[in-house]
Every structure is written in structure tokens, then in C-alpha cells.
Design an enzyme around this catalytic site. Structure first.
Site, PDB file in Angstrom:
ATOM      1  N   THR A  16      43.528  36.513  38.586  1.00 41.73           N
ATOM      2  CA  THR A  16      43.724  37.782  37.876  1.00 41.73           C
ATOM      3  C   THR A  16      44.139  38.876  38.858  1.00 41.73           C
ATOM      4  OG1 THR A  16      42.025  37.115  36.308  1.00 41.73           O
ATOM      5  CG2 THR A  16      42.678  39.418  36.268  1.00 41.73           C
ATOM      6  N   LYS A  37      46.799  36.531  29.119  1.00 43.15           N
ATOM      7  CA  LYS A  37      45.710  35.564  29.292  1.00 43.15           C
ATOM      8  C   LYS A  37      45.618  34.834  27.957  1.00 43.15           C
ATOM      9  CE  LYS A  37      41.850  34.103  31.414  1.00 43.15           C
ATOM     10  NZ  LYS A  37      41.756  33.537  32.768  1.00 43.15           N
ATOM     11  N   ASP A  52      39.852  39.612  31.881  1.00 44.19           N
ATOM     12  CA  ASP A  52      41.160  39.371  32.490  1.00 44.19           C
ATOM     13  C   ASP A  52      42.295  39.912  31.623  1.00 44.19           C
ATOM     14  OD1 ASP A  52      39.682  38.016  34.353  1.00 44.19           O
ATOM     15  OD2 ASP A  52      40.573  36.040  33.965  1.00 44.19           O
ATOM     16  N   GLU A 112      48.313  33.755  32.784  1.00 44.38           N
ATOM     17  CA  GLU A 112      47.193  33.317  33.638  1.00 44.38           C
ATOM     18  C   GLU A 112      46.485  32.130  33.006  1.00 44.38           C
ATOM     19  OE1 GLU A 112      44.253  36.211  35.024  1.00 44.38           O
ATOM     20  OE2 GLU A 112      42.855  34.567  35.419  1.00 44.38           O
ATOM     21  N   GLY A 113      46.277  31.104  33.819  1.00 45.63           N
ATOM     22  CA  GLY A 113      45.536  29.940  33.352  1.00 45.63           C
ATOM     23  C   GLY A 113      44.061  30.266  33.173  1.00 45.63           C
ATOM     24  N   GLY A 115      40.451  28.920  34.537  1.00 49.73           N
ATOM     25  CA  GLY A 115      39.870  28.009  35.517  1.00 49.73           C
ATOM     26  C   GLY A 115      40.965  27.339  36.327  1.00 49.73           C
TER      27      GLY A 115
HETATM   28  N1  LIG Z   1      42.804  40.109  47.470  1.00 47.88           N
HETATM   29  C1  LIG Z   1      41.636  40.523  46.964  1.00 47.88           C
HETATM   30  N2  LIG Z   1      41.026  41.636  47.439  1.00 47.88           N
HETATM   31  C2  LIG Z   1      39.837  42.036  46.951  1.00 47.88           C
HETATM   32  N3  LIG Z   1      39.173  41.411  45.958  1.00 47.88           N
HETATM   33  C3  LIG Z   1      39.721  40.311  45.439  1.00 47.88           C
HETATM   34  C4  LIG Z   1      40.969  39.796  45.901  1.00 47.88           C
HETATM   35  N4  LIG Z   1      41.250  38.684  45.202  1.00 47.88           N
HETATM   36  C5  LIG Z   1      40.224  38.500  44.352  1.00 47.88           C
HETATM   37  N5  LIG Z   1      39.306  39.467  44.478  1.00 47.88           N
HETATM   38  C6  LIG Z   1      38.037  39.590  43.730  1.00 47.88           C
HETATM   39  O1  LIG Z   1      37.464  38.289  43.640  1.00 47.88           O
HETATM   40  C7  LIG Z   1      36.896  38.065  42.347  1.00 47.88           C
HETATM   41  C8  LIG Z   1      37.564  36.860  41.674  1.00 47.88           C
HETATM   42  O2  LIG Z   1      38.952  37.144  41.492  1.00 47.88           O
HETATM   43  P1  LIG Z   1      39.680  36.905  40.107  1.00 47.88           P
HETATM   44  O3  LIG Z   1      41.061  37.421  40.270  1.00 47.88           O
HETATM   45  O4  LIG Z   1      38.884  37.450  38.977  1.00 47.88           O
HETATM   46  O5  LIG Z   1      39.664  35.297  40.067  1.00 47.88           O
HETATM   47  P2  LIG Z   1      40.161  34.296  38.889  1.00 47.88           P
HETATM   48  O6  LIG Z   1      41.089  35.060  38.012  1.00 47.88           O
HETATM   49  O7  LIG Z   1      40.803  33.165  39.614  1.00 47.88           O
HETATM   50  O8  LIG Z   1      38.893  33.868  38.186  1.00 47.88           O
HETATM   51  C9  LIG Z   1      37.106  39.364  41.570  1.00 47.88           C
HETATM   52  O9  LIG Z   1      35.958  40.150  41.687  1.00 47.88           O
HETATM   53  C10 LIG Z   1      38.285  40.016  42.284  1.00 47.88           C
HETATM   54  O10 LIG Z   1      38.312  41.416  42.137  1.00 47.88           O
HETATM   55 MG   LIG Z   2      40.956  35.403  35.981  1.00 49.62          MG
END
Ligand SMILES: Nc1ncnc2c1ncn2[C@@H]1O[C@H](COP(=O)(O)OP(=O)(O)O)[C@@H](O)[C@H]1O
Ligand SMILES: [Mg+2]
Length: 225
Positions: A16, A37, A52, A112-113, A115
Site C-alpha cells: 500500500t 484495492k 488500504d 493492489e493484491g 496478502g
Molecule cells: N518505505 C516506507 N517507509 C515508512 N513506512 C513504511 C514504508 N513501507 C511500508 N511502511 C509501513 O509499513 C507498514 C506495512 O506497509 P503496508 O504498505 O501497509 O503493507 P502491505 O500493503 O503489503 O500490507 C505500514 O504501517 C506502512 O506505513
Molecule cells: Mg496493503
């Protein structure tokens, strides 16, 4: 129109965040972007603004969708979350029609997928089937920590089996670096033979990652644009 599946090696790897960063950068470059999403789980009234689907919509400024197309309360893989909610399985053709309608007029569609790549959307199909039907290429998001070489190669293998094109790979900086952090990108280049890989540092705001996402924007450049 370019359709990009933002997939990853797991949940919580930064899909995300990267989708938001890409959305901001593409909008700033004058591209019409819609970020979707398709299915989100663990949803409630209380979480709605931080989900998301809502974060992606805020990043593109799109009017719709403002949330995931399907939202389920239980924080489970979609097939199980739909069962837990007593709902019918999601119909892939119906979802494709909605995605098509929502994508009208967009230059770039980010999907966005949920998982990792093979999380079951229903007991019959995964996000791979959706991406294939959309003609999407895949951006693989992983974390720059020990274990990521294996997880990334497994995901690349599954994409190859499915016949999906790999747009590139992003390794997110972990909250707590380990001895492998900083070494994984070169190892993946060497083992997978793909050099479209960037490492994303941890930043306070995905809107401030314009410079870091620039290579990704080059990889997804619409050949017809
Ligand atoms: N480059 C980044 N800098 C700071 N925080 C990040 C970064 N990438 C991910 N995060 C944080 O890590 C956590 C998981 O990221 P997220 O994008 O929600 O993962 P996913 O969509 O794969 O489940 C969130 O709290 C997000 O804000
Ligand atoms: Mg996500």
C-alpha cells in the site's frame, strides 16, 4: 492504459505504501491514475479511513472507488473472510467488469493484491487470475531483510508459471535492519537475472518518495503514451 498489479511476498511488506508513493508521483507527473484495492479484510466502521482502499484513493485523489470493492470484517484471506461473513464467493467476471468501468479514462491503473500472490480470493481463483485477465504486469514488493531472497524468488517463480510479466521489484527498508539488509537486492539480481529492482528507504510520507519511485515509473511507462 497500463495496469500494474502491486503484489508482494507477504502481507505487511509495503504494497500500500508503494502504491501510494507511486500514485502521488504519477499524479504529480500529470498522469491520470486510479488505484484500486479489489478486496480488503479486517474492515470495520472504525478502520474505514485507514484502510488500504481509502489510503490509495486519497493518494490519487480519485472520486471512486473510495474504498476496497469488497470489504470483509474478519482479518482473514478473502476466501475465508467471505465464508466467515456468510457471503457468496466473489464473482471474477463481475469484479473484472467493475474494474473496467472504474479504469475508464485512466492512464495508469494500480491494483493492489491481498496478502501474497497466491492468497485465495475465493476457493477458485487468486489475484493471479485477476491480473492475467486485466493484462497487468506485476510489481513485487518485499522487505529488505533475511528471508527475502527466498520469498522473492518464490513469487517470481509463481509469476513466471502464471505467464505474468514482472515490471520490477521493490525492497522496503525494514523497521529494524538485519545483517542482510542492503545485500538482498544484488543477490536477487544475480539469482533472478532481473535488474529492475529498487530499495525504498523508510520515509515519513509516501508523497515524499518522488525521487525513489522514479525508476518504477520508468518501468511502467505506457508504450502507447
Ligand atoms: N518505505 C516506507 N517507509 C515508512 N513506512 C513504511 C514504508 N513501507 C511500508 N511502511 C509501513 O509499513 C507498514 C506495512 O506497509 P503496508 O504498505 O501497509 O503493507 P502491505 O500493503 O503489503 O500490507 C505500514 O504501517 C506502512 O506505513
Ligand atoms: Mg496493503
Amino acid at each position: 492504459m497500463t495496469t500494474l498489479l502491486v503484489t508482494g511476498t507477504d502481507t505487511g511488506v509495503g504494497k500500500t505504501w508503494i502504491g501510494r508513493a507511486l500514485s502521488h508521483a504519477l499524479v504529480a507527473a500529470g498522469r491520470r491514475v486510479v488505484a484500486i484495492k479489489p478486496v480488503e479484510t479486517g474492515c470495520s466502521e472504525a478502520t474505514a479511513r485507514l484502510e488500504d482502499g481509502a489510503l490509495l484513493a486519497a493518494a490519487t485523489g480519485q472520486a471512486e472507488p473510495g474504498a476496497a470493492l469488497y470489504r470483509f470484517p474478519e482479518l482473514l484471506a478473502p476466501a475465508l473472510a467471505a465464508d466467515a461473513a456468510g457471503e457468496e464467493p466473489i464473482d471474477l467476471d463481475a469484479m473484472l467488469l467493475r474494474l473496467e468501468a472504474l479504469s475508464a479514462g485512466a492512464d495508469v491503473v494500480l491494483v493492489e493484491g491481498v496478502g501474497g500472490l497466491l492468497a485465495p480470493m475465493t476457493w477458485e481463483w487468486t489475484v493471479v487470475d485477476l491480473a492475467r485477465a486485466l493484462g497487468a504486469s506485476a510489481l513485487v514488493v518485499a522487505v529488505d531483510r533475511l528471508g527475502t531472497i527466498n520469498h522473492t524468488l518464490l513469487t517470481l517463480g509463481a509469476l513466471e508459471l502464471a505467464g505474468l510479466e514482472v515490471a520490477g521489484i521493490v525492497l522496503t527498508g525494514p523497521e529494524t535492519p538485519d545483517a542482510s539488509t542492503g545485500t538482498n537486492a544484488a543477490a536477487i539480481v544475480r539469482l533472478a537475472g532481473i535488474d529492475r529492482i529498487v530499495t525504498m528507504p523508510r520515509l515519513a510520507d509516501p508523497a515524499a518518495a518522488g525521487r525513489e519511485v522514479q525508476p518504477i515509473i520508468e518501468w511502467i511507462r505506457d508504450p502507447s503514451a
